[in-house]
Enzyme design. Structure first.
Site, PDB file in Angstrom:
ATOM      1  N   PRO A 242       0.765  -1.246   0.000  1.00 57.24           N
ATOM      2  CA  PRO A 242       0.000   0.000   0.000  1.00 57.24           C
ATOM      3  C   PRO A 242       0.801   1.304   0.000  1.00 57.24           C
ATOM      4  CG  PRO A 242       0.027  -0.932   2.194  1.00 57.24           C
ATOM      5  CD  PRO A 242       0.739  -1.915   1.301  1.00 57.24           C
ATOM      6  N   CYS A 243       1.476   1.578  -1.096  1.00 62.62           N
ATOM      7  CA  CYS A 243       2.205   2.843  -1.200  1.00 62.62           C
ATOM      8  C   CYS A 243       1.250   4.036  -1.241  1.00 62.62           C
ATOM      9  CB  CYS A 243       3.147   2.845  -2.394  1.00 62.62           C
ATOM     10  SG  CYS A 243       2.347   2.605  -3.981  1.00 62.62           S
TER      11      CYS A 243
END
Length: 161
Positions: free
Chosen positions: A120-121
């Site tokens: 989850p950047c």
């Protein structure tokens, strides 16, 4: 390498499997027809994406592997520690990694993440709360963060880019 195109609320995602691992998840800007999963692992990621977008899944449980340097691997591992529905700044990520001078290198590694949403950047934002640097488009980053905040019961988020 089996590939599937999966329809999400924010566009078509191209998902690739390589040697029993999910190796790529990219959101596409162009329109494309969704395809059926051609392997049990692609069926599983489609199921987990269905759950994520329905708001019933917060973490992915998949075998993943992406190519990158040792440093990039460390950055991506740190991304996996960010809680669903929460955000951190690039500065905070650098502090968590005990690399306070490596903010730009960490941001660059985030940008090379090939596992959209799974790693989850999108949960990393600017120090001033602004949405910055997202390969999938800032509007998608905003959508994902608002979706997670709503599901997590955090309420309205005020996200700007």
């Amino acid at each position: 390498m089996p590939v599937m195109y999966y329809k999400t609320p924010v566009g078509i995602a191209m998902i690739a499997e390589d040697d029993g691992f999910i190796s790529r998840v990219h959101i596409l800007d162009e329109e494309r027809e969704a395809t059926e999963p051609s392997s049990p692992l692609l069926q599983e990621i489609a199921k987990q994406f269905d759950e994520y977008f329905a708001g019933t899944r917060r973490d992915f449980d998949l075998p993943i592997k992406q190519s990158g340097s040792d440093f990039q691997q460390q950055v991506w591992q740190e991304l996996l520690k960010i809680e669903y529905g929460k955000t951190i700044s690039y500065n905070e990520q650098s502090l968590r990694m005990n690399s306070p001078l490596a903010i730009r290198a960490i941001a660059a590694a985030n940008g090379r993440n090939n596992l959209w949403v799974v790693v989850p950047c999108h949960r990393v934002i600017g120090s001033n709360g602004s949405l910055t640097g997202y390969a999938g488009g800032l509007w998608r980053k905003k959508w994902l963060l608002e979706h997670e905040a709503k599901v997590a019961g955090i309420g309205q988020t005020r996200l700007e880019f």
